[in-house]
Write an enzyme that holds these catalytic residues in place. Structure first.
Site, PDB file in Angstrom:
ATOM      1  N   ASP A  60       0.890  -1.173   0.000  1.00  0.00           N
ATOM      2  CA  ASP A  60       0.000   0.000   0.000  1.00  0.00           C
ATOM      3  C   ASP A  60       0.920   1.212   0.000  1.00  0.00           C
ATOM      4  OD1 ASP A  60      -1.569   2.213   0.693  1.00  0.00           O
ATOM      5  OD2 ASP A  60      -2.970   0.977   1.839  1.00  0.00           O
ATOM      6  N   ASN A  87       2.707   2.693 -10.518  1.00  0.00           N
ATOM      7  CA  ASN A  87       1.450   2.717 -11.284  1.00  0.00           C
ATOM      8  C   ASN A  87       0.237   3.062 -10.416  1.00  0.00           C
ATOM      9  OD1 ASN A  87      -0.467   1.710 -13.560  1.00  0.00           O
ATOM     10  ND2 ASN A  87      -0.987   0.434 -11.783  1.00  0.00           N
ATOM     11  N   TYR A 165      -6.254  15.681  -9.051  1.00  0.00           N
ATOM     12  CA  TYR A 165      -5.620  14.613  -9.851  1.00  0.00           C
ATOM     13  C   TYR A 165      -4.599  15.231 -10.819  1.00  0.00           C
ATOM     14  CZ  TYR A 165      -5.172  10.720 -13.178  1.00  0.00           C
ATOM     15  OH  TYR A 165      -4.678   9.718 -13.994  1.00  0.00           O
ATOM     16  N   LYS A 169      -0.384  14.864 -10.903  1.00  0.00           N
ATOM     17  CA  LYS A 169       0.403  14.315 -12.017  1.00  0.00           C
ATOM     18  C   LYS A 169       1.436  15.344 -12.501  1.00  0.00           C
ATOM     19  CE  LYS A 169      -1.643  10.246 -12.208  1.00  0.00           C
ATOM     20  NZ  LYS A 169      -0.945   9.016 -11.816  1.00  0.00           N
ATOM     21  N   THR A 200     -10.470   1.605 -18.089  1.00  0.00           N
ATOM     22  CA  THR A 200     -10.249   0.936 -16.806  1.00  0.00           C
ATOM     23  C   THR A 200     -11.267   1.523 -15.832  1.00  0.00           C
ATOM     24  OG1 THR A 200      -8.763   2.666 -16.026  1.00  0.00           O
ATOM     25  CG2 THR A 200      -7.731   0.813 -17.190  1.00  0.00           C
TER      26      THR A 200
HETATM   27  N1  NAP Z   1      -7.003   4.912 -17.295  1.00  0.00           N
HETATM   28  C1  NAP Z   1      -6.567   6.031 -17.832  1.00  0.00           C
HETATM   29  O1  NAP Z   1      -7.182   6.552 -18.794  1.00  0.00           O
HETATM   30  C2  NAP Z   1      -5.315   6.702 -17.334  1.00  0.00           C
HETATM   31  C3  NAP Z   1      -4.858   7.832 -18.032  1.00  0.00           C
HETATM   32  C4  NAP Z   1      -3.696   8.458 -17.592  1.00  0.00           C
HETATM   33  C5  NAP Z   1      -3.021   7.954 -16.496  1.00  0.00           C
HETATM   34  N2  NAP Z   1      -3.487   6.856 -15.821  1.00  0.00           N
HETATM   35  C6  NAP Z   1      -2.729   6.385 -14.658  1.00  0.00           C
HETATM   36  O2  NAP Z   1      -2.421   5.013 -14.801  1.00  0.00           O
HETATM   37  C7  NAP Z   1      -2.330   4.400 -13.513  1.00  0.00           C
HETATM   38  C8  NAP Z   1      -3.207   3.143 -13.486  1.00  0.00           C
HETATM   39  O3  NAP Z   1      -4.550   3.560 -13.681  1.00  0.00           O
HETATM   40  P1  NAP Z   1      -5.729   2.582 -14.112  1.00  0.00           P
HETATM   41  O4  NAP Z   1      -6.511   3.290 -15.119  1.00  0.00           O
HETATM   42  O5  NAP Z   1      -5.222   1.214 -14.364  1.00  0.00           O
HETATM   43  O6  NAP Z   1      -6.587   2.611 -12.736  1.00  0.00           O
HETATM   44  P2  NAP Z   1      -7.388   1.470 -11.939  1.00  0.00           P
HETATM   45  O7  NAP Z   1      -7.903   0.427 -12.864  1.00  0.00           O
HETATM   46  O8  NAP Z   1      -8.335   2.218 -11.069  1.00  0.00           O
HETATM   47  O9  NAP Z   1      -6.242   0.797 -11.046  1.00  0.00           O
HETATM   48  C9  NAP Z   1      -5.583   1.541 -10.063  1.00  0.00           C
HETATM   49  C10 NAP Z   1      -4.723   0.596  -9.241  1.00  0.00           C
HETATM   50  O10 NAP Z   1      -4.069   1.376  -8.213  1.00  0.00           O
HETATM   51  C11 NAP Z   1      -4.283   0.701  -6.986  1.00  0.00           C
HETATM   52  N3  NAP Z   1      -4.160   1.591  -5.833  1.00  0.00           N
HETATM   53  C12 NAP Z   1      -4.917   2.660  -5.498  1.00  0.00           C
HETATM   54  N4  NAP Z   1      -4.499   3.179  -4.344  1.00  0.00           N
HETATM   55  C13 NAP Z   1      -3.444   2.418  -3.925  1.00  0.00           C
HETATM   56  C14 NAP Z   1      -2.588   2.429  -2.805  1.00  0.00           C
HETATM   57  N5  NAP Z   1      -2.729   3.329  -1.808  1.00  0.00           N
HETATM   58  N6  NAP Z   1      -1.589   1.498  -2.715  1.00  0.00           N
HETATM   59  C15 NAP Z   1      -1.436   0.586  -3.688  1.00  0.00           C
HETATM   60  N7  NAP Z   1      -2.238   0.489  -4.753  1.00  0.00           N
HETATM   61  C16 NAP Z   1      -3.228   1.401  -4.877  1.00  0.00           C
HETATM   62  C17 NAP Z   1      -5.655   0.082  -7.106  1.00  0.00           C
HETATM   63  O11 NAP Z   1      -5.858  -0.906  -6.112  1.00  0.00           O
HETATM   64  P3  NAP Z   1      -7.366  -1.354  -5.644  1.00  0.00           P
HETATM   65  O12 NAP Z   1      -7.845  -2.347  -6.666  1.00  0.00           O
HETATM   66  O13 NAP Z   1      -7.125  -1.961  -4.303  1.00  0.00           O
HETATM   67  O14 NAP Z   1      -8.195  -0.115  -5.605  1.00  0.00           O
HETATM   68  C18 NAP Z   1      -5.534  -0.483  -8.518  1.00  0.00           C
HETATM   69  O15 NAP Z   1      -4.799  -1.685  -8.497  1.00  0.00           O
HETATM   70  C19 NAP Z   1      -2.735   5.471 -12.503  1.00  0.00           C
HETATM   71  O16 NAP Z   1      -1.593   6.066 -11.957  1.00  0.00           O
HETATM   72  C20 NAP Z   1      -3.493   6.478 -13.359  1.00  0.00           C
HETATM   73  O17 NAP Z   1      -3.481   7.776 -12.803  1.00  0.00           O
HETATM   74  C21 NAP Z   1      -4.632   6.221 -16.224  1.00  0.00           C
END
Ligand code: NAP
Length: 242
Positions: A60, A87, A165, A169, A200
């Site tokens: 975490d 990530n 957010y 970033k 996601t």
């Molecule tokens: N999706 C997009 O369009 C997008 C665009 C730009 C950047 N990003 C970035 O890409 C990364 C991954 O995003 P995603 O879209 O895959 O999001 P996601 O599906 O919501 O997954 C987020 C992951 O982070 C974990 N997490 C949250 N808080 C945490 C903590 N305190 N300690 C450890 N793990 C934690 C979550 O765990 P739980 O399952 O336990 O909640 C989950 O495994 C993020 O940094 C996001 O900002 C995403």
């Protein structure tokens, strides 16, 4: 013994899980970081079923003790770390509120995970990355961290002001540049990745990109060679404006 070792935080789902899959397909041992170990184990079961050398690890990023325990476990098991992908991330802003009206609590919780969690994870694992022949750190940023694009009324993100957010970033980008300065001339490189707008839980259903493609920028930066960038902000191989 010569397989590379990669740790991805928040890898139980979304882009993190897919990056674990794609790195695993490149014969890299993947440590699937999850704050809920049961979810991590579930993801590992899926990946192992696909022939990937995946192992769950509880981490975490908002809890120093959890990060330090994970680092101790990695040190005991492998003695080094080759790839760290920061990530884990959250998007907590209430999109119906104005920038000036996002509660301070939202700012603090967002920064605890997206920024301070990333820094503490990096600081804790850096000694292990320095033991690698070619340590790579990838910080999952976002195009929404681009101050240049947020200031440009003609940019596609201009109207998307999820303030805490976005600013978290921008801070990740700034930290990436500061750390890259320290790391130049060493075996370790650090870069920031924008994955794209990806389908996601965080990206939502309106997102344009499938997760398979969304993982590619992070995976590419995790596996760059000696001639690769350090301190860059990249989407699909091209630099983004800061
Ligand atoms: N999706 C997009 O369009 C997008 C665009 C730009 C950047 N990003 C970035 O890409 C990364 C991954 O995003 P995603 O879209 O895959 O999001 P996601 O599906 O919501 O997954 C987020 C992951 O982070 C974990 N997490 C949250 N808080 C945490 C903590 N305190 N300690 C450890 N793990 C934690 C979550 O765990 P739980 O399952 O336990 O909640 C989950 O495994 C993020 O940094 C996001 O900002 C995403």
């Amino acid at each position: 013994m010569n397989r590379k070792i990669a740790l991805i935080t928040g890898a139980n789902k979304g882009i993190g899980l897919e990056m674990a899959r794609q790195l695993g397909q490149e014969n890299i041992t993947v440590l699937v970081g999850a704050r809920d170990l049961a979810k991590g184990k579930e993801a590992v079961k899926t990946l192992r079923g696909e022939g990937i050398d995946a192992r769950p690890i509880e981490i975490d990023v908002t809890k120093g003790e959890s990060i330090r325990k994970a680092a101790k476990d990695v040190e005991r098991e492998f003695g080094r770390l080759d790839i760290l992908i920061n990530n884990a991330g959250v998007l907590l802003d209430d999109q119906k509120r104005k920038v000036s009206e996002q509660p301070l609590e939202t700012w603090r919780r967002t920064f605890d995970t997206n920024f301070f969690g990333l820094i503490e994870t990096t600081q804790t694992f850096l000694p292990l990355l320095k033991k690698s022949d070619a340590g790579r750190i990838v910080n999952l940023s976002s195009i929404l961290g681009s101050i240049t694009l947020h200031s440009d009324p003609g940019s596609p993100i201009y109207d998307f002001k999820a303030a805490s957010y976005n600013v978290s970033k921008s801070a990740v980008n700034a930290y990436t540049v500061q750390l890259a300065y320290e790391l130049k001339g060493t075996n370790v490189k650090v870069n920031a990745a924008h994955p794209g707008w990806v389908k996601t839980d965080l990206g939502g259903e309106g997102a344009q990109m499938e997760v398979t493609d969304g993982a590619k920028t992070g995976v590419a930066l995790a596996t760059i060679g000696e001639d690769g960038p350090n301190g860059a902000y990249i989407h699909e191989g091209k630099p983004l404006p800061w």
